[in-house]
Design a protein around this motif. Structure first.
Motif, PDB file in Angstrom:
ATOM      1  N   PRO A 283       0.799  -1.232   0.000  1.00  0.00           N
ATOM      2  CA  PRO A 283       0.000   0.000   0.000  1.00  0.00           C
ATOM      3  C   PRO A 283       0.827   1.275   0.000  1.00  0.00           C
ATOM      4  N   THR A 284       2.049   1.216   0.562  1.00  0.00           N
ATOM      5  CA  THR A 284       2.900   2.408   0.626  1.00  0.00           C
ATOM      6  C   THR A 284       3.641   2.681  -0.673  1.00  0.00           C
ATOM      7  N   SER A 285       3.554   1.770  -1.641  1.00  0.00           N
ATOM      8  CA  SER A 285       4.309   1.910  -2.890  1.00  0.00           C
ATOM      9  C   SER A 285       3.581   2.826  -3.856  1.00  0.00           C
ATOM     10  N   SER A 286       4.167   3.989  -4.117  1.00  0.00           N
ATOM     11  CA  SER A 286       3.543   4.956  -5.016  1.00  0.00           C
ATOM     12  C   SER A 286       3.393   4.388  -6.418  1.00  0.00           C
ATOM     13  N   ASN A 287       4.448   3.788  -6.957  1.00  0.00           N
ATOM     14  CA  ASN A 287       4.365   3.332  -8.346  1.00  0.00           C
ATOM     15  C   ASN A 287       3.381   2.175  -8.497  1.00  0.00           C
ATOM     16  N   SER A 288       3.236   1.328  -7.449  1.00  0.00           N
ATOM     17  CA  SER A 288       2.254   0.241  -7.511  1.00  0.00           C
ATOM     18  C   SER A 288       0.835   0.795  -7.507  1.00  0.00           C
ATOM     19  N   ASN A 289       0.578   1.771  -6.659  1.00  0.00           N
ATOM     20  CA  ASN A 289      -0.738   2.401  -6.623  1.00  0.00           C
ATOM     21  C   ASN A 289      -1.102   3.025  -7.967  1.00  0.00           C
ATOM     22  N   ARG A 290      -0.098   3.621  -8.627  1.00  0.00           N
ATOM     23  CA  ARG A 290      -0.368   4.247  -9.924  1.00  0.00           C
ATOM     24  C   ARG A 290      -0.753   3.208 -10.973  1.00  0.00           C
ATOM     25  N   LEU A 291      -0.194   2.003 -10.895  1.00  0.00           N
ATOM     26  CA  LEU A 291      -0.549   0.949 -11.844  1.00  0.00           C
ATOM     27  C   LEU A 291      -2.002   0.539 -11.675  1.00  0.00           C
ATOM     28  N   ARG A 292      -2.426   0.372 -10.422  1.00  0.00           N
ATOM     29  CA  ARG A 292      -3.827   0.029 -10.169  1.00  0.00           C
ATOM     30  C   ARG A 292      -4.750   1.153 -10.634  1.00  0.00           C
ATOM     31  N   ASP A 293      -4.371   2.411 -10.306  1.00  0.00           N
ATOM     32  CA  ASP A 293      -5.180   3.564 -10.722  1.00  0.00           C
ATOM     33  C   ASP A 293      -5.307   3.630 -12.244  1.00  0.00           C
TER      34      ASP A 293
ATOM     35  N   ALA B 227      -5.139   1.171 -14.491  1.00  0.00           N
ATOM     36  CA  ALA B 227      -6.069   0.161 -14.993  1.00  0.00           C
ATOM     37  C   ALA B 227      -7.513   0.637 -14.839  1.00  0.00           C
ATOM     38  N   GLU B 228      -7.811   1.174 -13.660  1.00  0.00           N
ATOM     39  CA  GLU B 228      -9.173   1.666 -13.399  1.00  0.00           C
ATOM     40  C   GLU B 228      -9.534   2.799 -14.361  1.00  0.00           C
ATOM     41  N   ARG B 229      -8.584   3.696 -14.591  1.00  0.00           N
ATOM     42  CA  ARG B 229      -8.840   4.832 -15.477  1.00  0.00           C
ATOM     43  C   ARG B 229      -9.133   4.366 -16.903  1.00  0.00           C
ATOM     44  N   LEU B 230      -8.523   3.249 -17.278  1.00  0.00           N
ATOM     45  CA  LEU B 230      -8.724   2.696 -18.617  1.00  0.00           C
ATOM     46  C   LEU B 230      -9.976   1.833 -18.706  1.00  0.00           C
ATOM     47  N   GLY B 231     -10.714   1.754 -17.588  1.00  0.00           N
ATOM     48  CA  GLY B 231     -11.984   1.046 -17.606  1.00  0.00           C
ATOM     49  C   GLY B 231     -11.916  -0.425 -17.255  1.00  0.00           C
ATOM     50  N   THR B 232     -10.754  -0.880 -16.765  1.00  0.00           N
ATOM     51  CA  THR B 232     -10.599  -2.276 -16.363  1.00  0.00           C
ATOM     52  C   THR B 232     -10.488  -2.339 -14.843  1.00  0.00           C
ATOM     53  N   PRO B 233     -11.315  -3.129 -14.162  1.00  0.00           N
ATOM     54  CA  PRO B 233     -11.211  -3.214 -12.703  1.00  0.00           C
ATOM     55  C   PRO B 233      -9.791  -3.589 -12.283  1.00  0.00           C
ATOM     56  N   GLY B 234      -9.271  -2.895 -11.276  1.00  0.00           N
ATOM     57  CA  GLY B 234      -7.912  -3.154 -10.808  1.00  0.00           C
ATOM     58  C   GLY B 234      -7.871  -3.333  -9.305  1.00  0.00           C
ATOM     59  N   TYR B 235      -7.057  -4.272  -8.851  1.00  0.00           N
ATOM     60  CA  TYR B 235      -6.893  -4.537  -7.416  1.00  0.00           C
ATOM     61  C   TYR B 235      -5.401  -4.673  -7.116  1.00  0.00           C
ATOM     62  N   MET B 236      -4.993  -4.180  -5.951  1.00  0.00           N
ATOM     63  CA  MET B 236      -3.605  -4.299  -5.529  1.00  0.00           C
ATOM     64  C   MET B 236      -3.527  -5.228  -4.332  1.00  0.00           C
ATOM     65  N   VAL B 237      -2.564  -6.148  -4.356  1.00  0.00           N
ATOM     66  CA  VAL B 237      -2.397  -7.102  -3.258  1.00  0.00           C
ATOM     67  C   VAL B 237      -0.936  -7.126  -2.839  1.00  0.00           C
ATOM     68  N   ASP B 238      -0.716  -7.272  -1.526  1.00  0.00           N
ATOM     69  CA  ASP B 238       0.645  -7.424  -1.022  1.00  0.00           C
ATOM     70  C   ASP B 238       1.179  -8.811  -1.361  1.00  0.00           C
ATOM     71  N   ASP B 239       0.277  -9.799  -1.366  1.00  0.00           N
ATOM     72  CA  ASP B 239       0.675 -11.175  -1.694  1.00  0.00           C
ATOM     73  C   ASP B 239      -0.569 -11.974  -2.053  1.00  0.00           C
ATOM     74  N   ALA B 240      -0.362 -13.260  -2.334  1.00  0.00           N
ATOM     75  CA  ALA B 240      -1.456 -14.108  -2.829  1.00  0.00           C
ATOM     76  C   ALA B 240      -2.588 -14.268  -1.822  1.00  0.00           C
ATOM     77  N   SER B 241      -2.288 -14.132  -0.533  1.00  0.00           N
ATOM     78  CA  SER B 241      -3.314 -14.332   0.492  1.00  0.00           C
ATOM     79  C   SER B 241      -4.435 -13.290   0.415  1.00  0.00           C
ATOM     80  N   GLU B 242      -4.167 -12.159  -0.261  1.00  0.00           N
ATOM     81  CA  GLU B 242      -5.154 -11.081  -0.321  1.00  0.00           C
ATOM     82  C   GLU B 242      -6.084 -11.189  -1.531  1.00  0.00           C
ATOM     83  N   LEU B 243      -5.845 -12.164  -2.409  1.00  0.00           N
ATOM     84  CA  LEU B 243      -6.737 -12.356  -3.556  1.00  0.00           C
ATOM     85  C   LEU B 243      -8.123 -12.788  -3.074  1.00  0.00           C
ATOM     86  N   ARG B 244      -9.154 -12.234  -3.688  1.00  0.00           N
ATOM     87  CA  ARG B 244     -10.521 -12.596  -3.318  1.00  0.00           C
ATOM     88  C   ARG B 244     -11.216 -13.214  -4.528  1.00  0.00           C
ATOM     89  N   PRO B 245     -11.761 -14.415  -4.391  1.00  0.00           N
ATOM     90  CA  PRO B 245     -12.361 -15.117  -5.537  1.00  0.00           C
ATOM     91  C   PRO B 245     -13.428 -14.314  -6.266  1.00  0.00           C
TER      92      PRO B 245
END
Length: 319
Positions: A223-233, A235-253
């Motif tokens: 969450p503290t990574s600026s460049n990672s947040n920009r990648l998620r943002d 994707a969203e701006r381009l109309g594709t849902p985007g989610y950021m995860v620290d690791d695989a445990s945070e994936l939601r089916p």
């Protein structure tokens, strides 16, 4: 899960500056032994920081926490002149892991300030890179976070005014804000080369290409990574849902309901092992194929500071 295919962005993950910063801490631990003190998180990734803690790195914010004679590493984000001077005055053995592309901005600010320039900095308030760059000067540098801020800037003079940028911003946002700066201050001096780093640019370009091919984008990053947040943002701006995860445990089916193709990328401070763990989890959830997108092959490499060469050829090879 209805997703069947995973497309990997290229490039993704570690950049040369992150590789160098982590290498500096690991080599300092090998050469001088634990503990090694690091001012601020060496890079903004929870797993990287925890791994280095396990090897004997101690992360601090206040130099008063560092005992006399200790070895201190400055993080990849850079530090202010005041922090540099305090560390030197306290007599620490210092290694500077500031990304060379951030250092380039610091050098430009210092050089132009001697020529009488004031500065507008485009960046996020409170980010350590911004604090480090603005801290190269005692005054005369004004932060803007968005287009609206540009109208509020009140430099003491406009004959010598220059603009600099945090290296990990959204390329599109920075371009828009820079245009607003130019509109208000037509004679503003801009960098010969843009300050946003090659890795940030490449990863954002890859997501632009990826987003049009997938139904959802997963970004591996803290969450503290600026460049990672920009990648998620992005994707969203381009109309594709985007989610950021620290690791695989945070994936939601449920993120993958009625979505056939998953795009996967990672911020510049996220290790590839986390990407592979996310792929493994996506396979558990039903993905049957993984393919890599064509993209830029990065070859950038930054040298280490003097004083970190290991003592034996065997140790050097192992590193």
């Amino acid at each position: 899960m209805s997703a069947r295919e995973v497309i990997l962005a290229e490039p993704r993950g570690f950049c040369a500056g992150v590789d160098r910063a982590i290498d500096i801490v690991e080599r300092a631990l090998q050469k001088f032994g634990a503990p090694i003190y690091v001012r601020h998180e060496i890079v903004h990734n929870t797993h990287v920081v925890n791994a280095l803690k396990g090897k004997g790195a101690i992360f601090i914010e206040d130099l008063a926490e560092v005992p006399p004679g200790a070895t201190l590493v400055f993080s990849a984000h850079g530090v202010s002149k005041a922090v540099q001077q305090e560390a030197k005055a306290r007599g620490f053995r210092i290694f500077d892991a500031t990304c060379p592309l951030v250092t380039k901005v610091h050098v430009e600010v210092t050089k132009l300030a001697r020529e009488g320039y004031e500065f507008i900095m485009i960046g996020h308030k409170g980010h350590p890179e911004v604090e480090g760059t603005m801290g190269q000067l005692s005054d005369g540098i004004h932060l803007v976070e968005d287009v609206a801020d540009v109208a509020q800037v009140q430099p003491t003079q406009t004959e010598k005014l220059a603009v600099v940028t945090q290296t990990t911003l959204s390329v599109d946002d920075a371009r828009e804000i820079a245009a607003a700066v130019r509109a208000r201050f037509p004679n503003v001096r801009e960098p010969k080369q843009q300050d946003i780093c090659y890795a940030t640019q490449n990863r954002q370009d890859a997501v632009k290409h990826l987003a049009s091919q997938v139904d959802v984008v997963i970004v591996v990053g803290s969450p503290t990574s600026s460049n990672s947040n920009r990648l998620r943002d992005l994707a969203e701006r381009l109309g594709t849902p985007g989610y950021m995860v620290d690791d695989a445990s945070e994936l939601r089916p449920e993120w993958f309901d009625n979505r056939q193709i998953v795009g996967l990328t990672a911020g510049a401070s996220a290790p590839e092992v986390l990407v592979q763990q996310v792929i493994a989890r996506l396979r558990e959830l039903g993905a049957v194929s993984v393919r890599k997108m064509d993209g830029v092959q990065e070859t950038m490499h930054f040298p280490l500071p003097k004083g970190l060469k290991l003592d034996t050829p065997q140790a050097e090879t192992a590193a």
